[in-house]
Design a protein around this motif. Sequence first.
Motif, PDB file in Angstrom:
ATOM      1  N   PHE A 286       0.829  -1.212   0.000  1.00 58.84           N
ATOM      2  CA  PHE A 286       0.000   0.000   0.000  1.00 58.84           C
ATOM      3  C   PHE A 286       0.865   1.265   0.000  1.00 58.84           C
ATOM      4  CE2 PHE A 286      -3.578  -2.583   2.119  1.00 58.84           C
ATOM      5  CZ  PHE A 286      -4.243  -2.747   0.919  1.00 58.84           C
ATOM      6  N   ALA A 287       1.998   1.218   0.695  1.00 56.33           N
ATOM      7  CA  ALA A 287       2.867   2.401   0.739  1.00 56.33           C
ATOM      8  C   ALA A 287       3.383   2.723  -0.663  1.00 56.33           C
ATOM      9  CB  ALA A 287       4.034   2.172   1.703  1.00 56.33           C
ATOM     10  N   ARG A 288       3.718   1.682  -1.434  1.00 54.37           N
ATOM     11  CA  ARG A 288       4.160   1.942  -2.814  1.00 54.37           C
ATOM     12  C   ARG A 288       3.009   2.525  -3.612  1.00 54.37           C
ATOM     13  NH1 ARG A 288       8.273  -2.638  -5.238  1.00 54.37           N
ATOM     14  NH2 ARG A 288       9.446  -3.006  -3.326  1.00 54.37           N
ATOM     15  N   SER A 289       1.825   1.943  -3.409  1.00 56.23           N
ATOM     16  CA  SER A 289       0.668   2.397  -4.160  1.00 56.23           C
ATOM     17  C   SER A 289       0.345   3.852  -3.801  1.00 56.23           C
ATOM     18  CB  SER A 289      -0.483   1.421  -3.879  1.00 56.23           C
ATOM     19  OG  SER A 289      -1.708   2.070  -3.846  1.00 56.23           O
ATOM     20  N   LEU A 290       0.361   4.161  -2.506  1.00 61.95           N
ATOM     21  CA  LEU A 290       0.077   5.540  -2.076  1.00 61.95           C
ATOM     22  C   LEU A 290       1.082   6.518  -2.696  1.00 61.95           C
ATOM     23  CD1 LEU A 290      -0.922   6.696   1.469  1.00 61.95           C
ATOM     24  CD2 LEU A 290       0.845   7.940   0.226  1.00 61.95           C
ATOM     25  N   SER A 291       2.338   6.117  -2.700  1.00 64.12           N
ATOM     26  CA  SER A 291       3.363   7.035  -3.211  1.00 64.12           C
ATOM     27  C   SER A 291       3.106   7.390  -4.676  1.00 64.12           C
ATOM     28  CB  SER A 291       4.757   6.413  -3.055  1.00 64.12           C
ATOM     29  OG  SER A 291       5.001   5.424  -4.041  1.00 64.12           O
ATOM     30  N   GLY A 292       2.471   6.479  -5.386  1.00 66.89           N
ATOM     31  CA  GLY A 292       2.228   6.693  -6.813  1.00 66.89           C
ATOM     32  C   GLY A 292       1.027   7.581  -7.109  1.00 66.89           C
ATOM     33  N   HIS A 293       0.199   7.845  -6.109  1.00 67.43           N
ATOM     34  CA  HIS A 293      -0.986   8.682  -6.337  1.00 67.43           C
ATOM     35  C   HIS A 293      -0.608  10.158  -6.265  1.00 67.43           C
ATOM     36  CE1 HIS A 293      -4.273   5.808  -6.698  1.00 67.43           C
ATOM     37  NE2 HIS A 293      -3.615   5.053  -5.831  1.00 67.43           N
ATOM     38  N   ALA A 294      -0.008  10.637  -7.323  1.00 69.85           N
ATOM     39  CA  ALA A 294       0.555  11.992  -7.331  1.00 69.85           C
ATOM     40  C   ALA A 294      -0.515  13.059  -7.094  1.00 69.85           C
ATOM     41  CB  ALA A 294       1.272  12.236  -8.651  1.00 69.85           C
ATOM     42  N   ALA A 295      -1.646  12.934  -7.767  1.00 70.82           N
ATOM     43  CA  ALA A 295      -2.672  13.976  -7.665  1.00 70.82           C
ATOM     44  C   ALA A 295      -3.266  14.002  -6.253  1.00 70.82           C
ATOM     45  CB  ALA A 295      -3.772  13.731  -8.698  1.00 70.82           C
ATOM     46  N   LEU A 296      -3.491  12.828  -5.719  1.00 72.04           N
ATOM     47  CA  LEU A 296      -4.037  12.721  -4.367  1.00 72.04           C
ATOM     48  C   LEU A 296      -3.070  13.343  -3.353  1.00 72.04           C
ATOM     49  CD1 LEU A 296      -6.263  11.448  -2.558  1.00 72.04           C
ATOM     50  CD2 LEU A 296      -4.951   9.321  -2.612  1.00 72.04           C
ATOM     51  N   ARG A 297      -1.803  13.066  -3.520  1.00 71.04           N
ATOM     52  CA  ARG A 297      -0.801  13.612  -2.605  1.00 71.04           C
ATOM     53  C   ARG A 297      -0.725  15.131  -2.740  1.00 71.04           C
ATOM     54  NH1 ARG A 297       4.672  10.531  -3.497  1.00 71.04           N
ATOM     55  NH2 ARG A 297       5.321  11.962  -1.858  1.00 71.04           N
ATOM     56  N   GLU A 298      -0.782  15.589  -3.973  1.00 70.91           N
ATOM     57  CA  GLU A 298      -0.728  17.029  -4.235  1.00 70.91           C
ATOM     58  C   GLU A 298      -1.910  17.717  -3.549  1.00 70.91           C
ATOM     59  OE1 GLU A 298       1.785  18.595  -5.756  1.00 70.91           O
ATOM     60  OE2 GLU A 298       0.736  20.459  -5.235  1.00 70.91           O
ATOM     61  N   ALA A 299      -3.097  17.121  -3.696  1.00 68.34           N
ATOM     62  CA  ALA A 299      -4.311  17.705  -3.133  1.00 68.34           C
ATOM     63  C   ALA A 299      -4.300  17.673  -1.608  1.00 68.34           C
ATOM     64  CB  ALA A 299      -5.530  16.953  -3.661  1.00 68.34           C
ATOM     65  N   SER A 300      -3.460  16.816  -1.013  1.00 66.56           N
ATOM     66  CA  SER A 300      -3.460  16.639   0.443  1.00 66.56           C
ATOM     67  C   SER A 300      -2.328  17.405   1.129  1.00 66.56           C
ATOM     68  CB  SER A 300      -3.323  15.149   0.779  1.00 66.56           C
ATOM     69  OG  SER A 300      -4.231  14.391   0.023  1.00 66.56           O
ATOM     70  N   ARG A 301      -1.517  18.056   0.342  1.00 68.23           N
ATOM     71  CA  ARG A 301      -0.290  18.644   0.892  1.00 68.23           C
ATOM     72  C   ARG A 301      -0.559  19.711   1.964  1.00 68.23           C
ATOM     73  NH1 ARG A 301       3.536  17.796  -3.576  1.00 68.23           N
ATOM     74  NH2 ARG A 301       3.233  15.715  -2.753  1.00 68.23           N
ATOM     75  N   GLY A 302      -1.680  20.403   1.854  1.00 65.32           N
ATOM     76  CA  GLY A 302      -1.957  21.473   2.815  1.00 65.32           C
ATOM     77  C   GLY A 302      -2.615  21.014   4.109  1.00 65.32           C
ATOM     78  N   LEU A 303      -2.867  19.713   4.241  1.00 63.75           N
ATOM     79  CA  LEU A 303      -3.552  19.219   5.442  1.00 63.75           C
ATOM     80  C   LEU A 303      -2.715  19.480   6.695  1.00 63.75           C
ATOM     81  CD1 LEU A 303      -4.982  15.825   4.113  1.00 63.75           C
ATOM     82  CD2 LEU A 303      -6.233  17.952   4.517  1.00 63.75           C
ATOM     83  N   ALA A 304      -3.416  19.732   7.792  1.00 60.24           N
ATOM     84  CA  ALA A 304      -2.727  20.106   9.030  1.00 60.24           C
ATOM     85  C   ALA A 304      -1.914  18.958   9.608  1.00 60.24           C
ATOM     86  CB  ALA A 304      -3.758  20.554  10.067  1.00 60.24           C
ATOM     87  N   GLY A 305      -0.857  19.288  10.305  1.00 54.32           N
ATOM     88  CA  GLY A 305      -0.033  18.281  10.979  1.00 54.32           C
ATOM     89  C   GLY A 305       1.191  18.944  11.548  1.00 54.32           C
ATOM     90  N   PRO A 306       1.903  18.230  12.417  1.00 57.82           N
ATOM     91  CA  PRO A 306       3.110  18.819  13.001  1.00 57.82           C
ATOM     92  C   PRO A 306       4.236  18.875  11.980  1.00 57.82           C
ATOM     93  CG  PRO A 306       2.871  16.540  13.700  1.00 57.82           C
ATOM     94  CD  PRO A 306       1.660  16.855  12.872  1.00 57.82           C
ATOM     95  N   THR A 307       5.148  19.786  12.169  1.00 52.13           N
ATOM     96  CA  THR A 307       6.364  19.798  11.362  1.00 52.13           C
ATOM     97  C   THR A 307       7.425  19.103  12.208  1.00 52.13           C
ATOM     98  OG1 THR A 307       5.682  21.998  10.711  1.00 52.13           O
ATOM     99  CG2 THR A 307       7.863  21.287   9.986  1.00 52.13           C
TER     100      THR A 307
END
Length: 477
Positions: A286-307
């Motif tokens: 699943f981690a490989r599969s998630l990494s490949g979802h470029a658009a999904l990752r792009e759309a999620s980049r602004g989600l809140a979380g710690p740095t």
Amino acid sequence: TSAQIGVTGLAVMGRNLARNFARNGYAVAVHNRTVARTNALVEEFGHEGTFVAAETAKEFVEALERPRRLVIMVKAGEPTDAVIQEFAPLLEPGDMIIDGGNAHFADTRRRERALREQGIHFVGTGVSGGEEGALNGPSIMPGGSVESYASLGPMLEKISAKAADGAPCVTHVGPDGAGHFVKMVHNGIEYADMQLIGEAYQLLRDVAGYSPAQIADIFRTWNTGRLDSYLIEITAEVLSHVDAATGEPFVDVVQDRAEQKGTGRWTVQIALDLGVPVSGIAEAVFARSLSGHAALREASRGLAGPTAQKLDESEAAAFADRVEQALYASKIVSYTQGFHEITAGSDEYDWDIDLGSVASIWRGGCIIRAAFLDRIRAAYDARPDLPSLLSDETFAQEIAAAQDSWREVLVAATLQGVPTPGFSAALAYYDALRAERLPAALTQGQRDFFGAHTYRRTDREGSFHTLWGGDRSEVEA
Ligand code: NBP
């Protein structure tokens, strides 16, 4: 000349396997659909041994001594069936077809059954180690009949990798599809190993604040200890590599989208069918599969979380040590899950697979080769019916010693927002197995509530149902 073995399919793997046989003194017939590949092999490497080039299927079969040993090394799937259909009519009872491609074990079972009717031994064989292994010694996982192994075994033992103690990395895994099944699980474990290493890298980078070159050094140190393995070794190589074009660390100029060919996915699909919890391998796929979802990752980049807050230097070294412990403990869990799947497959298909031998032949040649496999072999040799690797005393003690660090690393990862699906799944599996009581009791209650699926009680035999919609009395089902 009559050849002792033949190889058809001369792309990287077949060509190198043919050369390996020839270098070990066997006369090898070589054949490929596109004749140019055959000629190129003989032209370039003919001096390495005795090759018999065959242009046609008929010439190829006639070049082989009887009973014939014919290795197919073509693209897995339809091409393998096409090649079998081409050669099977030219063969005689007692001949052997060895499929060294990455076939699905269910295909191997089907092919073995069909060819058995013709008296032909079909030997589905897992081969690991990539092109380098094929040439200099792979780990070989043959299935098929005992008779075929009597004929092939000595040759395979000669061309295989040798473990540190000199033992050849090949054994008769079991009947029909057993070899390809074990190769499949090998690849699943490989996915999990790679994912865990990736998580360790990211923690060392984002939490400990180390550079890729520094992390390479840490991996080199780890490689002198209990994590000593091919994958840790090449990880250090990849991390210390600098991109010539930009002068940046190579790992920073590569797109972070992992690809896959499918054997990891098969391992998980089959585990689902067999009801085996291979959560670590599944997370890796699943981690490989998630990494490949470029658009999904792009759309999620602004989600809140710690740095991630980088540790200062004095704390970083201690953290790195804890990451080593977390990685090692998670690795034990991955192998526990993988060997559980092999046990389940062996039971389902009556393969009678010897788990100690499987660990033994993975000690050399293959991608997951590691010092650690010696220990797994020892665990199964001491107790062939070991219910789980975690029940081996040595592994249990090692996890006991590592667990505080393992938990602390996961706390840090969680608080800092560094994803660690592999480490986390491994710890959850460990804690679930340890647990006195699981919420599965509640699940059974819910199932009985909405679907009258019944449940069993802790204090009495039998199946029961509660009349949830009525007076909530209990009836025996
Ligand atoms: P490929 O998987 O790229 O297959 C190329 C070979 O298949 C060529 O010889 C090609 O012949 C032949 N072929 C095809 Br495609 N369709 C055919 C057909 N219909 N009839 C006859 N031949 C056909 O080669 P590879 O990378 O050397 O891998 C071979 C096998 O080994 C695969 O099953 C692979 O999964 C497995 N494997 C690979 C590795 C690795 O590291 N690469 C490791 C372990 C196992 P042509 O030359 O005429 O096109």
